[in-house]
Enzyme design. Structure first.
Site, PDB file in Angstrom:
ATOM      1  N   HIS A  51      42.891  43.863  49.139  1.00 40.54           N
ATOM      2  CA  HIS A  51      41.709  43.619  49.981  1.00 40.54           C
ATOM      3  C   HIS A  51      41.822  44.421  51.281  1.00 40.54           C
ATOM      4  O   HIS A  51      40.855  44.991  51.763  1.00 40.54           O
ATOM      5  CB  HIS A  51      41.597  42.124  50.339  1.00 40.54           C
ATOM      6  CG  HIS A  51      41.384  41.223  49.163  1.00 40.54           C
ATOM      7  ND1 HIS A  51      42.190  40.142  48.887  1.00 40.54           N
ATOM      8  CD2 HIS A  51      40.441  41.244  48.177  1.00 40.54           C
ATOM      9  CE1 HIS A  51      41.754  39.525  47.801  1.00 40.54           C
ATOM     10  NE2 HIS A  51      40.705  40.173  47.341  1.00 40.54           N
ATOM     11  N   LYS A  93      34.596  25.446  43.550  1.00 38.71           N
ATOM     12  CA  LYS A  93      35.796  26.228  43.189  1.00 38.71           C
ATOM     13  C   LYS A  93      37.044  25.516  43.684  1.00 38.71           C
ATOM     14  O   LYS A  93      37.041  24.929  44.772  1.00 38.71           O
ATOM     15  CB  LYS A  93      35.723  27.619  43.845  1.00 38.71           C
ATOM     16  CG  LYS A  93      34.966  28.639  43.016  1.00 38.71           C
ATOM     17  CD  LYS A  93      35.291  30.059  43.501  1.00 38.71           C
ATOM     18  CE  LYS A  93      34.555  31.110  42.721  1.00 38.71           C
ATOM     19  NZ  LYS A  93      34.832  32.463  43.235  1.00 38.71           N
ATOM     20  N   ARG A 118      39.125  48.342  41.218  1.00 40.65           N
ATOM     21  CA  ARG A 118      40.461  48.719  40.747  1.00 40.65           C
ATOM     22  C   ARG A 118      40.384  49.524  39.464  1.00 40.65           C
ATOM     23  O   ARG A 118      41.184  50.415  39.240  1.00 40.65           O
ATOM     24  CB  ARG A 118      41.302  47.449  40.474  1.00 40.65           C
ATOM     25  CG  ARG A 118      41.797  46.762  41.704  1.00 40.65           C
ATOM     26  CD  ARG A 118      42.206  45.338  41.416  1.00 40.65           C
ATOM     27  NE  ARG A 118      41.040  44.521  41.147  1.00 40.65           N
ATOM     28  CZ  ARG A 118      41.025  43.197  41.170  1.00 40.65           C
ATOM     29  NH1 ARG A 118      42.141  42.543  41.407  1.00 40.65           N
ATOM     30  NH2 ARG A 118      39.928  42.536  40.935  1.00 40.65           N
ATOM     31  N   SER A 127      44.458  38.507  43.388  1.00 37.30           N
ATOM     32  CA  SER A 127      44.788  37.196  43.976  1.00 37.30           C
ATOM     33  C   SER A 127      45.251  36.241  42.886  1.00 37.30           C
ATOM     34  O   SER A 127      46.135  35.409  43.114  1.00 37.30           O
ATOM     35  CB  SER A 127      43.564  36.611  44.685  1.00 37.30           C
ATOM     36  OG  SER A 127      43.219  37.385  45.786  1.00 37.30           O
TER      37      SER A 127
HETATM   38  P1  ADP Z   1      35.614  37.305  44.367  1.00 33.13           P
HETATM   39  O1  ADP Z   1      35.906  35.890  43.966  1.00 33.13           O
HETATM   40  O2  ADP Z   1      34.337  37.450  45.144  1.00 33.13           O
HETATM   41  O3  ADP Z   1      35.737  38.333  43.265  1.00 33.13           O
HETATM   42  P2  ADP Z   1      38.139  38.344  45.390  1.00 33.13           P
HETATM   43  O4  ADP Z   1      38.847  37.864  46.598  1.00 33.13           O
HETATM   44  O5  ADP Z   1      38.805  38.169  44.074  1.00 33.13           O
HETATM   45  O6  ADP Z   1      36.723  37.607  45.454  1.00 33.13           O
HETATM   46  O7  ADP Z   1      37.766  39.889  45.529  1.00 33.13           O
HETATM   47  C1  ADP Z   1      36.951  40.357  46.570  1.00 33.13           C
HETATM   48  C2  ADP Z   1      36.731  41.854  46.371  1.00 33.13           C
HETATM   49  O8  ADP Z   1      37.962  42.541  46.508  1.00 33.13           O
HETATM   50  C3  ADP Z   1      36.180  42.251  45.001  1.00 33.13           C
HETATM   51  O9  ADP Z   1      35.261  43.329  45.167  1.00 33.13           O
HETATM   52  C4  ADP Z   1      37.406  42.718  44.255  1.00 33.13           C
HETATM   53  O10 ADP Z   1      37.072  43.658  43.242  1.00 33.13           O
HETATM   54  C5  ADP Z   1      38.164  43.382  45.380  1.00 33.13           C
HETATM   55  N1  ADP Z   1      39.607  43.455  45.125  1.00 33.13           N
HETATM   56  C6  ADP Z   1      40.445  42.486  44.733  1.00 33.13           C
HETATM   57  N2  ADP Z   1      41.698  42.953  44.593  1.00 33.13           N
HETATM   58  C7  ADP Z   1      41.640  44.285  44.882  1.00 33.13           C
HETATM   59  C8  ADP Z   1      42.599  45.358  44.881  1.00 33.13           C
HETATM   60  N3  ADP Z   1      43.874  45.169  44.530  1.00 33.13           N
HETATM   61  N4  ADP Z   1      42.171  46.586  45.240  1.00 33.13           N
HETATM   62  C9  ADP Z   1      40.861  46.784  45.568  1.00 33.13           C
HETATM   63  N5  ADP Z   1      39.908  45.848  45.562  1.00 33.13           N
HETATM   64  C10 ADP Z   1      40.289  44.602  45.227  1.00 33.13           C
END
Ligand code: ADP
Length: 149
Positions: A18, A42, A91, A129
């Site tokens: 992130h 959630k 990703r 995550s």
């Molecule tokens: P959500 O529940 O909205 O998907 P996340 O916290 O899982 O929330 O992800 C938020 C954003 O960050 C999404 O656009 C996701 O694709 C991106 N993201 C998550 N991990 C990575 C990573 N390792 N590299 C780049 N972007 C990421």
């Protein structure tokens, strides 16, 4: 006109994946709201306060980044904050397929909002995550994957 963007996510927890997206985006936007989802349906591992505090600790001294909780539709939050851009991170192809569908729907809901994608950096492409939570649950070391506070 100020370029105001919203980076929405669960951030449960906020990872280096992130962070690299925020770090890339900050050179293009005047102001970024890191919008931490607080959806009562959630089951998060980290509470809304923990998630906000962890991200705030990373961006403490940066005045054009604000960390804030939100619920409801992302486009409604964008309207509320006068933001015209949604930031999302990619990703791989799976993210691309998922994220483009959400972006199209958001465009239909609010045509003034444009979703902007940033590619992750190769070293962070396998961080999620979900995997970080599994490592934490099993007592593993996540210091390589999430900013330490
Ligand atoms: P959500 O529940 O909205 O998907 P996340 O916290 O899982 O929330 O992800 C938020 C954003 O960050 C999404 O656009 C996701 O694709 C991106 N993201 C998550 N991990 C990575 C990573 N390792 N590299 C780049 N972007 C990421």
């Amino acid at each position: 006109m100020n370029r105001i963007a919203v980076f929405p996510g669960s951030f449960d927890p906020f990872t280096f994946g992130h962070k690299v997206i925020v770090d890339k985006a900050i050179s293009l936007f005047d102001y970024i709201f890191i919008a931490v989802g607080n959806n009562s349906k959630k089951n998060y591992m980290f509470s809304i306060n923990e998630r906000i505090n962890r991200i705030t600790a990373v961006y403490n001294n940066i005045e054009n980044i604000k960390v804030i909780s939100y619920d409801g539709l992302t486009v409604d939050f964008c309207k509320q904050k006068n933001a015209n851009f949604i930031i999302r991170g990619l990703r791989d192809n799976a993210d691309f397929a998922f994220e483009t569908r959400i972006a199209m729907m958001n465009k239909k809901l609010h045509s003034d909002v444009e979703t902007v994608f940033f590619l992750t950096s190769p070293e962070y492409s396998s961080i999620s995550s979900t995997i970080v939570r599994e490592i934490i649950k099993n007592g593993g070391d996540v210091s390589k994957f999430i900013p330490q506070i």
